[in-house]
Write a protein that holds these residues in place. Sequence first.
Motif, short mmCIF file in Angstrom:
data_model
loop_
_atom_site.label_atom_id
_atom_site.label_comp_id
_atom_site.label_asym_id
_atom_site.label_seq_id
_atom_site.Cartn_x
_atom_site.Cartn_y
_atom_site.Cartn_z
N ARG A 109 122.45 15.54 -7.31
CA ARG A 109 123.64 14.72 -7.06
C ARG A 109 124.29 15.13 -5.75
N PHE A 110 125.00 14.18 -5.14
CA PHE A 110 125.73 14.50 -3.91
C PHE A 110 126.93 15.37 -4.24
N ARG A 111 127.10 16.42 -3.47
CA ARG A 111 128.30 17.25 -3.53
C ARG A 111 128.72 17.56 -2.10
N ALA A 112 130.03 17.55 -1.87
CA ALA A 112 130.52 17.81 -0.52
C ALA A 112 130.13 19.19 -0.02
N ASP A 113 129.96 20.14 -0.94
CA ASP A 113 129.58 21.49 -0.52
C ASP A 113 128.06 21.66 -0.40
N ARG A 114 127.30 20.63 -0.74
CA ARG A 114 125.84 20.60 -0.65
C ARG A 114 125.18 21.75 -1.43
N LEU A 115 125.81 22.15 -2.52
CA LEU A 115 125.27 23.25 -3.31
C LEU A 115 123.81 23.02 -3.73
N PRO A 116 123.42 21.82 -4.17
CA PRO A 116 122.02 21.63 -4.56
C PRO A 116 121.03 21.77 -3.41
N MET A 117 121.54 21.69 -2.16
CA MET A 117 120.68 21.73 -0.98
C MET A 117 120.55 23.12 -0.37
N LEU A 118 121.44 24.02 -0.77
CA LEU A 118 121.57 25.26 -0.01
C LEU A 118 120.29 26.10 0.03
N THR A 119 119.61 26.21 -1.09
CA THR A 119 118.38 27.00 -1.09
C THR A 119 117.37 26.42 -0.13
N SER A 120 117.18 25.10 -0.16
CA SER A 120 116.22 24.44 0.73
C SER A 120 116.62 24.61 2.19
N LEU A 121 117.89 24.40 2.49
CA LEU A 121 118.37 24.55 3.86
C LEU A 121 118.13 25.96 4.37
N GLN A 122 118.42 26.93 3.54
CA GLN A 122 118.31 28.32 3.97
C GLN A 122 116.86 28.78 4.09
N LEU A 123 115.99 28.27 3.22
CA LEU A 123 114.57 28.59 3.36
C LEU A 123 114.04 28.13 4.71
N CYS A 124 114.39 26.90 5.08
CA CYS A 124 113.92 26.36 6.35
C CYS A 124 114.57 27.06 7.54
N LEU A 125 115.85 27.40 7.40
CA LEU A 125 116.53 28.15 8.46
C LEU A 125 115.86 29.49 8.70
N LEU A 126 115.60 30.21 7.63
CA LEU A 126 114.94 31.51 7.77
C LEU A 126 113.59 31.37 8.44
N ALA A 127 112.83 30.36 8.03
CA ALA A 127 111.50 30.16 8.60
C ALA A 127 111.58 29.82 10.08
N ALA A 128 112.50 28.92 10.43
CA ALA A 128 112.63 28.51 11.83
C ALA A 128 113.09 29.66 12.71
N LYS A 129 114.06 30.42 12.25
CA LYS A 129 114.58 31.53 13.05
C LYS A 129 113.52 32.63 13.20
N ALA A 130 112.73 32.84 12.15
CA ALA A 130 111.69 33.87 12.23
C ALA A 130 110.62 33.52 13.24
N SER A 131 110.40 32.22 13.45
CA SER A 131 109.34 31.77 14.37
C SER A 131 109.88 31.26 15.70
N GLY A 132 111.19 31.27 15.87
CA GLY A 132 111.77 30.84 17.13
C GLY A 132 111.76 29.34 17.33
N CYS A 133 111.78 28.59 16.23
CA CYS A 133 111.80 27.12 16.32
C CYS A 133 113.23 26.59 16.37
N VAL A 134 113.40 25.45 17.01
CA VAL A 134 114.64 24.71 16.90
C VAL A 134 114.72 24.15 15.48
N ILE A 135 115.92 24.09 14.90
CA ILE A 135 116.08 23.46 13.60
C ILE A 135 117.40 22.70 13.54
N VAL A 136 117.32 21.43 13.15
CA VAL A 136 118.52 20.59 13.08
C VAL A 136 118.74 20.13 11.65
N ASP A 137 119.99 20.00 11.30
CA ASP A 137 120.43 19.66 9.95
C ASP A 137 120.18 18.18 9.65
N GLY A 138 120.25 17.83 8.37
CA GLY A 138 120.04 16.45 7.95
C GLY A 138 121.21 15.55 8.27
#
Length: 283
Positions: A155-184
């Motif tokens: 469900r949609f939530r203003a705090d994006r709680l259901p998305m946080l794990t996915s967002l952070q997994l991709c952030l960690l991966a991108a930062k570890a490899s030096g990739c640009v990463i942009v939000d949805g």
Amino acid sequence: MDLALRPYRSVLYIPGSKERALDKARGLAVDAIIFDLEDAVAPSEKPAARETLAAALGVGGYGKRTRIVRINGLDTDWGEADARAADSMDCDAVLLPKVEDAAQLDALAELTAKPLWAMMETPKGMLNAQAIAAHPRLAGMVMGTNDLAKELNSRFRADRLPMLTSLQLCLLAAKASGCVIVDGVYNAFKDDEGLRVECDQGRDMGFDGKTLIHPAQVEIANAAFAPTEGEIDLARRQIHAFEEAEAAGQGVAVVDGKIVENLHVFTAKSVLAKAEAIAAMGA
């Protein structure tokens, strides 16, 4: 300018089939454009959209904006032709939708010499984010939060709680490899306050910028993902104080009652570099 050094505060989707939209994008204060041959183009229009987009990019006029072409998936009737067409277009990168493993990037790499970007929008993609980000040809990742929400049945939530794990997994991966990463994207393009809150959240998390669906969202995204005057001033003072401390044979400095070490100086220099890159865009 190196792709990784460019700003990506605002990354606007533009239909590759709409000449008027392609022309209007030349005058928008965005850092990057995703020229879309996938979701924004009807199946019957896809072959013509390639020609329309190639012509628009050939004319140019997009200045220093990063030009990214989103193709259809390679498992569709149009993906391979899109990839081959994009390879000869005047663009900076090719964006593949629904990337779930590095093998999909291998397949795309055989069709184009352009830098590759990956749409991250499925549960399998989230779980394989590290391997995807580590692909030697990958330059950037884009969160596809609408498709991800559908796959998660969240469900949609203003705090994006259901998305946080996915967002952070991709952030960690991108930062570890030096990739640009942009939000949805933020779907309610007339809700300025909601957009501002989500941009601030994305910036606080570490995203480089936000994908946008409407030009009305550009100004808010640009402000949210740019260093503030206060941050720029602090960065300059931290660098100056640390240099003075080093000259005096000390390993740390103090600015505004807080310790400044090497790691803070690194961050400060990154802030100034980002500000300079934004200034170079002319926006």
